[in-house]
Design an enzyme around this catalytic site. Structure first.
Site, PDB file in Angstrom:
ATOM      1  N   HIS A  17      48.887   7.018  39.060  1.00  8.38           N
ATOM      2  CA  HIS A  17      48.827   5.601  39.444  1.00  8.38           C
ATOM      3  C   HIS A  17      49.022   4.772  38.181  1.00  8.38           C
ATOM      4  O   HIS A  17      48.157   4.789  37.303  1.00  8.38           O
ATOM      5  CB  HIS A  17      47.477   5.277  40.087  1.00  8.38           C
ATOM      6  N   LEU A  18      50.163   4.088  38.104  1.00 10.16           N
ATOM      7  CA  LEU A  18      50.436   3.287  36.907  1.00 10.16           C
ATOM      8  C   LEU A  18      50.114   1.810  37.104  1.00 10.16           C
ATOM      9  O   LEU A  18      50.201   1.032  36.156  1.00 10.16           O
ATOM     10  CB  LEU A  18      51.897   3.452  36.468  1.00 10.16           C
ATOM     11  N   ARG A  19      49.749   1.430  38.344  1.00  8.79           N
ATOM     12  CA  ARG A  19      49.363   0.026  38.615  1.00  8.79           C
ATOM     13  C   ARG A  19      50.523  -0.931  38.327  1.00  8.79           C
ATOM     14  O   ARG A  19      51.676  -0.520  38.217  1.00  8.79           O
ATOM     15  CB  ARG A  19      48.117  -0.373  37.812  1.00  8.79           C
ATOM     16  N   ASN A  43      50.710   2.921  45.892  1.00 10.18           N
ATOM     17  CA  ASN A  43      49.626   2.162  46.531  1.00 10.18           C
ATOM     18  C   ASN A  43      49.278   0.892  45.766  1.00 10.18           C
ATOM     19  O   ASN A  43      48.130   0.654  45.398  1.00 10.18           O
ATOM     20  CB  ASN A  43      48.375   3.048  46.730  1.00 10.18           C
ATOM     21  N   LYS A  99      55.038   9.136  50.585  1.00  9.32           N
ATOM     22  CA  LYS A  99      53.617   9.420  50.454  1.00  9.32           C
ATOM     23  C   LYS A  99      52.872   9.098  51.743  1.00  9.32           C
ATOM     24  O   LYS A  99      52.981   7.989  52.253  1.00  9.32           O
ATOM     25  CB  LYS A  99      53.073   8.558  49.314  1.00  9.32           C
ATOM     26  N   HIS A 136      48.023  12.713  50.841  1.00 12.01           N
ATOM     27  CA  HIS A 136      46.598  12.574  50.535  1.00 12.01           C
ATOM     28  C   HIS A 136      45.869  13.240  51.688  1.00 12.01           C
ATOM     29  O   HIS A 136      45.762  12.666  52.767  1.00 12.01           O
ATOM     30  CB  HIS A 136      46.184  11.103  50.380  1.00 12.01           C
ATOM     31  N   LEU A 219      38.563   9.938  44.644  1.00 12.54           N
ATOM     32  CA  LEU A 219      38.818  10.523  45.959  1.00 12.54           C
ATOM     33  C   LEU A 219      40.046  11.419  45.882  1.00 12.54           C
ATOM     34  O   LEU A 219      41.026  11.021  45.258  1.00 12.54           O
ATOM     35  CB  LEU A 219      39.036   9.419  46.997  1.00 12.54           C
ATOM     36  N   ASP A 247      46.598  12.420  38.895  1.00  9.06           N
ATOM     37  CA  ASP A 247      45.947  11.394  39.718  1.00  9.06           C
ATOM     38  C   ASP A 247      45.193  10.395  38.842  1.00  9.06           C
ATOM     39  O   ASP A 247      44.185   9.830  39.279  1.00  9.06           O
ATOM     40  CB  ASP A 247      45.021  12.007  40.773  1.00  9.06           C
ATOM     41  N   HIS A 251      40.729   1.838  36.845  1.00  8.08           N
ATOM     42  CA  HIS A 251      40.171   0.579  37.359  1.00  8.08           C
ATOM     43  C   HIS A 251      39.424  -0.045  36.190  1.00  8.08           C
ATOM     44  O   HIS A 251      38.919   0.675  35.314  1.00  8.08           O
ATOM     45  CB  HIS A 251      39.180   0.842  38.485  1.00  8.08           C
TER      46      HIS A 251
HETATM   47  N1  OTD Z   1      41.726   6.479  43.321  1.00  8.85           N
HETATM   48  N2  OTD Z   1      42.121   8.483  44.364  1.00  8.85           N
HETATM   49  C1  OTD Z   1      43.389   8.069  44.669  1.00  8.85           C
HETATM   50  C2  OTD Z   1      43.847   6.849  44.350  1.00  8.85           C
HETATM   51  C3  OTD Z   1      43.009   6.036  43.627  1.00  8.85           C
HETATM   52  O1  OTD Z   1      42.553   4.078  42.600  1.00  8.85           O
HETATM   53  C4  OTD Z   1      43.416   4.730  43.171  1.00  8.85           C
HETATM   54  O2  OTD Z   1      44.579   4.324  43.367  1.00  8.85           O
HETATM   55  C5  OTD Z   1      44.224   9.018  45.364  1.00  8.85           C
HETATM   56  O3  OTD Z   1      43.681   9.896  45.979  1.00  8.85           O
HETATM   57  O4  OTD Z   1      45.441   8.887  45.312  1.00  8.85           O
HETATM   58  C6  OTD Z   1      41.294   7.695  43.699  1.00  8.85           C
HETATM   59  O5  OTD Z   1      40.152   8.065  43.428  1.00  8.85           O
HETATM   60 ZN    ZN Z   2      46.334   9.388  43.650  1.00  6.42          ZN
HETATM   61 ZN    ZN Z   3      45.275  10.686  47.034  1.00  6.50          ZN
END
Ligand code: OTD
Ligand code: ZN
Ligand code: ZN
Length: 340
Positions: A17-19, A43, A99, A136, A219, A247, A251
């Site tokens: 996740h590169l935001r 996401n 995804k 996921h 998660l 992953d 945050h």
């Molecule tokens: N956080 N797990 C996931 C995404 C994020 O913050 C997130 O984008 C995932 O499962 O892809 C998680 O703990």
């Molecule tokens: Zn992820």
């Molecule tokens: Zn995931």
């Protein structure tokens, strides 16, 4: 005497996740320092669902990283996904994978898929074109215990997907259970798994060690020790259908240390050091290159990286914070260091 350096083909991160915006600029260089390519999760808020949005996002990532780092983009599947848009983005080389987030499973997954049958036409198209489905793998049913959601997803959804689309290439991402390891191990050539550093290193006790530990929360949540050990055995087994996916999910510190803390562990800065320690503990350093640099590229049908990286047996001291973020294994010493 044990070897003092470890040189392998440059690794790739098959799930990160590169935001976006300021956070992208802050975190992307860490991934680009460690990896040649990375599969970037879609996401964002709003999620990346169109080819044009993915192209623009890719440009912003490239502007935030060094030349030579290649972001590989994914499409976020929703109940409304149009199979032709998916096929077009794949055909034009924008999307490497799509995804599947079950709606509500994790951060920014509210627009995810509410019923797997809603995307069956898209999955059929992907099966035809050879496009990979990243999953996921957790059910979102609130009646299912949070520690069982991966296992139940395999029973209720994944087994059926594999039966209904036998030629679809599927990556079960960030596996955390013995059941997932077993399912993928036995699953044949079209199914693979990624494994994060945290699920190799911590079990669920880490969430409660001396108090509530928000920086160990992600998660799928870490499981019992027996599951960690099963995932470790599979990841370090040399099997060709298991590979690296951090992953890394940063945050802000405030968002993590909160009455309702966000899920996600920021492991990008020292991901290779974290994995190398695990492979060494399992006496499997000779299999590290396959896991980190070969299996993923082969599964996705991409060329292997030509460059190499070297890890040196020299302690890495993970800082308490990095750019204001709390990294995985903060304050710990890891036995290997990536040379740059
Ligand atoms: N956080 N797990 C996931 C995404 C994020 O913050 C997130 O984008 C995932 O499962 O892809 C998680 O703990
Ligand atoms: Zn992820
Ligand atoms: Zn995931």
């Amino acid at each position: 005497m044990a070897s003092q350096t470890l040189t392998i083909r440059k690794p790739d991160d098959w799930h990160v996740h590169l935001r976006d915006g300021e956070m992208l600029i802050r975190v992307a260089p860490y991934t680009a320092r460690q990896f040649g390519r990375a599969i970037v999760m879609p996401n964002l808020a709003p999620p990346v669902t169109s080819v044009e949005v993915a192209r623009e996002y890719r440009k912003r990532i490239m502007a935030a990283t060094v030349p030579g780092f290649t972001p590989l983009m994914t499409c976020y599947l929703t109940d409304q996904t149009n199979p032709e848009e998916i096929a077009r983005g794949h055909g034009e080389g924008v999307w490497i994978a799509a995804k599947l987030y079950p709606a509500g499973a994790t951060t920014n997954s509210a627009s995810g898929v509410t019923d797997i049958r809603n995307i069956y036409p898209t999955l059929a198209r992907m099966e035809q074109t050879g496009m990979v489905l990243c999953v996921h793998g957790e059910v979102t049913d609130p009646d299912v215990d949070v520690f069982d959601r991966e296992k139940v997803f395999i029973e209720r959804t994944l087994s059926r997907l594999v039966r209904d689309f036998p030629a679809l290439k599927i990556v079960l991402e960030h596996i955390t259970t013995a059941e997932a390891a077993e399912f993928v191990q036995q699953g044949g050539v079209n199914i693979a798994a990624t494994v994060t550093p945290q699920h190799l290193v911590i079990n669920r006790n880490a969430l409660f060690k001396g108090g509530l530990r928000p920086h160990a929360y992600c998660l799928p949540v870490a499981k019992r020790e027996e599951h960690r050990l099963a995932v470790r055995r599979f990841a370090t087994s040399g099997a060709s259908n298991v590979f690296l996916g951090t992953d890394s999910a940063p945050h802000s510190r405030e968002a993590k240390e909160s009455a309702c803390g966000c899920a996600g562990i920021f492991n990008a800065p020292y991901a290779l050091e974290s994995y190398a320690a695990v492979f060494e503990e399992e006496d499997a350093l000779d299999r590290f290159e396959a896991f980190a640099s070969i299996n993923g590229a082969r599964f996705y049908g991409l060329p292997l990286n030509d460059e190499t990286i070297t890890l040196e047996r020299m302690a890495t001291h993970v800082p308490e914070t990095i750019d204001g973020l709390v990294p995985f294994q903060a304050g710990e010493a890891l036995p290997w260091s990536l040379l740059t």
